[in-house]
Scaffold this active site. Structure first.
Site, PDB file in Angstrom:
ATOM      1  N   ASP A  13       0.865  -1.316   0.077  1.00  0.00           N
ATOM      2  CA  ASP A  13       0.086   0.111   0.158  1.00  0.00           C
ATOM      3  C   ASP A  13       0.957   1.291   0.046  1.00  0.00           C
ATOM      4  OD1 ASP A  13      -2.192  -1.657   0.216  1.00  0.00           O
ATOM      5  OD2 ASP A  13      -2.196  -1.660   2.364  1.00  0.00           O
ATOM      6  N   LYS A  16       1.737   2.236  -4.942  1.00  0.00           N
ATOM      7  CA  LYS A  16       2.298   1.903  -6.336  1.00  0.00           C
ATOM      8  C   LYS A  16       1.482   2.015  -7.370  1.00  0.00           C
ATOM      9  CE  LYS A  16       2.316  -2.328  -4.323  1.00  0.00           C
ATOM     10  NZ  LYS A  16       1.947  -2.091  -2.974  1.00  0.00           N
ATOM     11  N   GLY A  17       0.089   1.684  -7.236  1.00  0.00           N
ATOM     12  CA  GLY A  17      -1.044   2.116  -8.315  1.00  0.00           C
ATOM     13  C   GLY A  17      -0.771   3.068  -9.041  1.00  0.00           C
ATOM     14  N   ASN A  38      -5.480  -9.996  -3.725  1.00  0.00           N
ATOM     15  CA  ASN A  38      -4.895  -9.661  -2.242  1.00  0.00           C
ATOM     16  C   ASN A  38      -4.393  -8.156  -2.565  1.00  0.00           C
ATOM     17  OD1 ASN A  38      -2.659 -10.563  -3.653  1.00  0.00           O
ATOM     18  ND2 ASN A  38      -1.604 -11.386  -2.012  1.00  0.00           N
ATOM     19  N   ALA A  39      -4.111  -7.790  -3.761  1.00  0.00           N
ATOM     20  CA  ALA A  39      -3.574  -6.580  -4.042  1.00  0.00           C
ATOM     21  C   ALA A  39      -4.748  -5.460  -4.238  1.00  0.00           C
ATOM     22  CB  ALA A  39      -2.926  -6.510  -4.998  1.00  0.00           C
ATOM     23  N   GLY A  40      -4.584  -4.273  -3.726  1.00  0.00           N
ATOM     24  CA  GLY A  40      -5.253  -3.180  -4.055  1.00  0.00           C
ATOM     25  C   GLY A  40      -4.693  -2.183  -4.581  1.00  0.00           C
ATOM     26  N   HIS A  41      -4.678  -1.857  -5.809  1.00  0.00           N
ATOM     27  CA  HIS A  41      -3.681  -0.494  -6.275  1.00  0.00           C
ATOM     28  C   HIS A  41      -4.935   0.569  -6.714  1.00  0.00           C
ATOM     29  CE1 HIS A  41      -0.319  -3.329  -7.055  1.00  0.00           C
ATOM     30  NE2 HIS A  41      -0.748  -3.409  -6.021  1.00  0.00           N
ATOM     31  N   ARG A 142       2.509 -28.778  -7.254  1.00  0.00           N
ATOM     32  CA  ARG A 142       2.424 -29.294  -8.813  1.00  0.00           C
ATOM     33  C   ARG A 142       0.895 -30.184  -9.028  1.00  0.00           C
ATOM     34  NH1 ARG A 142       7.641 -32.397  -7.623  1.00  0.00           N
ATOM     35  NH2 ARG A 142       6.704 -32.411  -5.792  1.00  0.00           N
ATOM     36  N   GLN A 222       1.904  -6.060  -3.279  1.00  0.00           N
ATOM     37  CA  GLN A 222       2.190  -6.354  -1.659  1.00  0.00           C
ATOM     38  C   GLN A 222       3.513  -5.389  -1.654  1.00  0.00           C
ATOM     39  OE1 GLN A 222       1.377  -9.554  -3.382  1.00  0.00           O
ATOM     40  NE2 GLN A 222      -0.493  -8.442  -2.957  1.00  0.00           N
ATOM     41  N   THR A 237       3.048 -12.922   2.531  1.00  0.00           N
ATOM     42  CA  THR A 237       2.050 -13.470   1.501  1.00  0.00           C
ATOM     43  C   THR A 237       2.988 -14.590   0.886  1.00  0.00           C
ATOM     44  OG1 THR A 237       0.736 -12.885  -0.314  1.00  0.00           O
ATOM     45  CG2 THR A 237       2.904 -11.954  -0.535  1.00  0.00           C
ATOM     46  N   THR A 299      -9.548  -4.726   1.505  1.00  0.00           N
ATOM     47  CA  THR A 299     -10.567  -5.472   2.769  1.00  0.00           C
ATOM     48  C   THR A 299     -11.209  -4.252   3.561  1.00  0.00           C
ATOM     49  OG1 THR A 299      -8.653  -5.421   4.185  1.00  0.00           O
ATOM     50  CG2 THR A 299      -8.768  -7.454   2.988  1.00  0.00           C
ATOM     51  N   GLY A 300     -10.867  -3.085   3.459  1.00  0.00           N
ATOM     52  CA  GLY A 300     -11.240  -2.109   4.248  1.00  0.00           C
ATOM     53  C   GLY A 300     -10.981  -2.007   5.761  1.00  0.00           C
TER      54      GLY A 300
HETATM   55  P1  GDP Z   1      -0.804   0.320  -3.405  1.00  0.00           P
HETATM   56  O1  GDP Z   1      -1.385  -1.030  -3.013  1.00  0.00           O
HETATM   57  O2  GDP Z   1       0.596   0.477  -3.401  1.00  0.00           O
HETATM   58  O3  GDP Z   1      -1.072   0.796  -4.950  1.00  0.00           O
HETATM   59  O4  GDP Z   1      -1.498   1.370  -2.522  1.00  0.00           O
HETATM   60  P2  GDP Z   1      -2.895   1.677  -2.197  1.00  0.00           P
HETATM   61  O5  GDP Z   1      -3.946   1.970  -3.122  1.00  0.00           O
HETATM   62  O6  GDP Z   1      -3.574   0.346  -1.434  1.00  0.00           O
HETATM   63  O7  GDP Z   1      -2.845   2.643  -0.983  1.00  0.00           O
HETATM   64  C1  GDP Z   1      -2.405   3.853  -1.258  1.00  0.00           C
HETATM   65  C2  GDP Z   1      -3.392   4.799  -0.728  1.00  0.00           C
HETATM   66  O8  GDP Z   1      -2.654   6.083  -0.564  1.00  0.00           O
HETATM   67  C3  GDP Z   1      -4.451   5.003  -1.794  1.00  0.00           C
HETATM   68  O9  GDP Z   1      -5.763   5.554  -0.904  1.00  0.00           O
HETATM   69  C4  GDP Z   1      -4.009   6.353  -2.823  1.00  0.00           C
HETATM   70  O10 GDP Z   1      -5.033   6.891  -3.438  1.00  0.00           O
HETATM   71  C5  GDP Z   1      -3.461   7.177  -1.794  1.00  0.00           C
HETATM   72  N1  GDP Z   1      -2.227   7.801  -2.248  1.00  0.00           N
HETATM   73  C6  GDP Z   1      -1.220   7.522  -2.988  1.00  0.00           C
HETATM   74  N2  GDP Z   1      -0.272   8.375  -3.038  1.00  0.00           N
HETATM   75  C7  GDP Z   1      -0.878   9.608  -2.342  1.00  0.00           C
HETATM   76  C8  GDP Z   1       0.000  10.749  -1.767  1.00  0.00           C
HETATM   77  O11 GDP Z   1       1.094  11.018  -1.895  1.00  0.00           O
HETATM   78  N3  GDP Z   1      -0.841  11.609  -0.867  1.00  0.00           N
HETATM   79  C9  GDP Z   1      -2.062  11.085  -0.287  1.00  0.00           C
HETATM   80  N4  GDP Z   1      -2.612  11.566   0.474  1.00  0.00           N
HETATM   81  N5  GDP Z   1      -2.694   9.732  -0.617  1.00  0.00           N
HETATM   82  C10 GDP Z   1      -1.822   9.195  -1.573  1.00  0.00           C
HETATM   83  P1  IMO Z   2      -0.886  -4.111  -2.063  1.00  0.00           P
HETATM   84  O1  IMO Z   2      -0.522  -4.746  -3.619  1.00  0.00           O
HETATM   85  C1  IMO Z   2      -1.166  -4.588   2.000  1.00  0.00           C
HETATM   86  C2  IMO Z   2      -0.977  -8.801   3.682  1.00  0.00           C
HETATM   87  C3  IMO Z   2      -2.211  -9.234   4.286  1.00  0.00           C
HETATM   88  C4  IMO Z   2      -1.622 -10.161   5.309  1.00  0.00           C
HETATM   89  C5  IMO Z   2      -0.781 -10.852   4.423  1.00  0.00           C
HETATM   90  C6  IMO Z   2      -1.398 -12.162   3.779  1.00  0.00           C
HETATM   91  O2  IMO Z   2      -2.229  -3.455  -2.411  1.00  0.00           O
HETATM   92  O3  IMO Z   2       0.098  -3.465  -1.526  1.00  0.00           O
HETATM   93  P2  IMO Z   2      -2.654 -12.746   1.730  1.00  0.00           P
HETATM   94  O4  IMO Z   2      -3.958 -12.340   1.464  1.00  0.00           O
HETATM   95  O5  IMO Z   2      -1.568 -12.674   0.689  1.00  0.00           O
HETATM   96  O6  IMO Z   2      -2.729 -14.187   2.377  1.00  0.00           O
HETATM   97  O7  IMO Z   2      -2.222 -12.115   3.022  1.00  0.00           O
HETATM   98  O8  IMO Z   2      -0.296  -9.978   3.513  1.00  0.00           O
HETATM   99  N1  IMO Z   2      -1.338  -8.269   2.436  1.00  0.00           N
HETATM  100  C7  IMO Z   2      -1.212  -6.902   1.861  1.00  0.00           C
HETATM  101  N2  IMO Z   2      -0.978  -5.803   2.574  1.00  0.00           N
HETATM  102  N3  IMO Z   2      -1.213  -4.535   0.729  1.00  0.00           N
HETATM  103  C8  IMO Z   2      -1.331  -5.846  -0.064  1.00  0.00           C
HETATM  104  O9  IMO Z   2      -1.282  -5.574  -1.491  1.00  0.00           O
HETATM  105  C9  IMO Z   2      -1.268  -6.969   0.611  1.00  0.00           C
HETATM  106  N4  IMO Z   2      -1.640  -8.260   0.078  1.00  0.00           N
HETATM  107  C10 IMO Z   2      -1.509  -8.876   1.210  1.00  0.00           C
HETATM  108  O10 IMO Z   2      -2.943  -8.176   5.013  1.00  0.00           O
HETATM  109  O11 IMO Z   2      -1.236  -9.637   6.491  1.00  0.00           O
HETATM  110 MG    MG Z   3      -3.001  -1.821  -1.739  1.00  0.00          MG
END
Ligand code: GDP
Ligand code: IMO
Ligand code: MG
Length: 420
Positions: A13, A16-17, A38-41, A142, A222, A237, A299-300
């Site tokens: 988090d 990256k996205g 599991n990723a949320g970008h 496998r 991740q 993970t 997951t919120g």
């Molecule tokens: P990712 O999994 O690495 O792609 O990151 P996530 O999307 O899960 O979480 C990053 C959160 O921070 C998202 O809600 C983005 O919209 C937000 N975000 C990214 N860059 C910035 C920043 O420079 N400032 C702020 N305030 N929010 C950001």
């Molecule tokens: P992005 O790409 C943050 C964490 C889970 C848990 C552990 C194992 O958005 O950065 P899994 O579902 O892989 O079995 O979970 O890894 N986790 C993440 N935490 N960002 C993620 O992805 C994650 N993907 C998995 O919360 O602790």
């Molecule tokens: Mg994320």
């Protein structure tokens, strides 16, 4: 003829996205090499937010081909939901390519994930419950079911065989609520949609494109501290999230790896269980969560928050061979009187920057507190526009990490970033 890599240096988090979307105009191909839903970008384009789980973050750039590589695990149900949402936004998705070697997440993989977590009780990993662990287990065991298997005549038989194995395994675990019949119906419907996508041998595809001089960016999911080998095992993970994973997850030879871009927040977060030495349990931690909107994109769940951690970052910089850093969420620190940097850990009465085998919560940390800037950096588009304490913060990080901070992100929006 090289492949650049962009990945998270913390526990995921890092933003990256957003950064991949921003950088996508410099590339011809954006490729995911590991992980799954599991990723949320998160991407925020013209104020509109989109969260991607399986699809690479270059998808909004129609000139870029987006590859879901062999190292990724795909849940057809999540993928079709994602595609449907993007189509509503007017995207054609003709620039999406899927590896025939990517493994599929079956409904029973999710069921196993939930049952396994339940059986662990307090020791649970805090998995996203997307079926990631069980799917990678079947891959290395496998027994896996791949995208290419869907195209074979015996797809149903293969699926049923794997499902039967899962049902036998489930008898070892506590029961969990799960409507298997309903999920299977959705899965097969979505699998039919997946079959309509451009499925190909991405290993040949990507290598031919590299040879033709195309610019490729590998997008990590991740973070390095969640890597199966180098993370805080077992609270990790099930894939290699580090640079090495690009080679196995896309079929790219190590000699083709080019620039490695590591992303770090200006502080640190973690979601789920496991050690997090710089975690804050006071009002500063609360404030980071509030100002950073630190709630999971998948997951919120509320994310745990703490100061940026130098030993932790030095370690992931080393493992990944990071060439440059993107510092994100700098704006979140705007309101703080003082901002912290964990300079070292205290182990057996001695300060160290080396991560010990017994990396655990409650490990004493030495925090350097710096002056906050107490003003908004959101409109800054160059380092010289940053308030002096913010510049000092960036300089200190750069000095301690020994790597250039090349970009700074000051807001969630696509344009809220600048070259440092
Ligand atoms: P990712 O999994 O690495 O792609 O990151 P996530 O999307 O899960 O979480 C990053 C959160 O921070 C998202 O809600 C983005 O919209 C937000 N975000 C990214 N860059 C910035 C920043 O420079 N400032 C702020 N305030 N929010 C950001
Ligand atoms: P992005 O790409 C943050 C964490 C889970 C848990 C552990 C194992 O958005 O950065 P899994 O579902 O892989 O079995 O979970 O890894 N986790 C993440 N935490 N960002 C993620 O992805 C994650 N993907 C998995 O919360 O602790
Ligand atoms: Mg994320």
């Amino acid at each position: 003829m090289s492949v650049d890599v962009l990945l998270g240096l913390q526990w995921g988090d890092e933003g990256k996205g957003k950064v991949v979307d921003y950088l996508s105009t410099n590339y011809d191909i954006i490729a995911r090499f590991q992980g799954g839903p599991n990723a949320g970008h998160t991407l925020v384009i013209n104020g509109k937010k989109t969260v991607l789980h399986t699809i690479p973050s270059g998808i909004f750039n129609e000139n870029v081909t987006n590859v879901i590589g062999n190292g990724v695990v795909i849940d057809p149900i999540t993928l079709s939901k994602e595609i449907a949402k993007l189509k509503v936004e007017g995207l054609s998705l003709t620039n999406l390519v899927v590896s025939e070697k990517a493994h599929l997440i079956l409904p029973t993989h999710r069921l196993l994930d939930a049952a396994s977590e339940k059986s662990k009780g307090k020791e649970k990993i805090g998995s996203t419950l997307k079926g990631i662990g069980p799917t990678y287990m079947d891959k290395t065991g496998r027994n896996g079911f791949r995208v290419g298997d869907l195209l074979q005549e015996d797809a149903k038989d293969k699926y049923e065989k794997l499902k039967a194995k899962h049902l036998a395994l489930l008898s070892m675990y506590p029961e969990v609520e799960f409507d298997l019949a309903q999920e299977e119906e959705k899965w097969w419907k979505s699998a039919e949609e997946l079959k309509q996508l451009h499925i190909t041998d991405c290993v040949y595809y990507i290598n031919q494109e590299i040879k033709a001089g195309k610019r490729v960016l590998a997008e990590g999911a991740q973070g390095s501290m969640l890597d199966i080998d180098f993370g805080t095992y077992p609270f990790v993970t099930s894939s290699n999230t580090v640079t090495a994973g690009v080679c196995t997850g896309l079929g790219i030879a190590p000699k083709h790896i080019g620039k490695v871009i590591g992303i770090s927040k200006a502080y640190c977060t973690r979601v789920g269980g496991g050690p997090f030495p710089s975690e804050l349990f006071d009002e500063d931690g609360e404030l980071l969560r509030k100002e950073g909107h630190e709630f999971g994109a998948t997951t919120g769940r509320p994310r745990r928050c703490g100061w940026i951690d130098i030993p932790q970052l030095k370690y992931t910089i080393m493992v990944n061979g990071v060439d440059e850093i993107v510092l994100t969420k700098m704006d979140v620190l705007d309101v703080f009187e003082k901002v912290g940097i964990v300079a070292s850990y205290e182990i057996n009465g001695e300060a160290t920057t080396q991560l010990p085998y017994e990396y655990k919560d409650g490990m004493p940390v030495n925090v350097k507190m710096m002056e906050g800037w107490k003003e908004s950096v959101n409109s800054c588009r160059a380092v010289y526009e940053l308030p002096t304490p913010a510049k000092q913060f960036v300089n200190t990080l750069q000095q301690q990490l020994g790597v250039n901070i090349k970009m700074i992100s000051v807001g969630p929006g696509r344009e809220e970033i600048f070259q440092a």
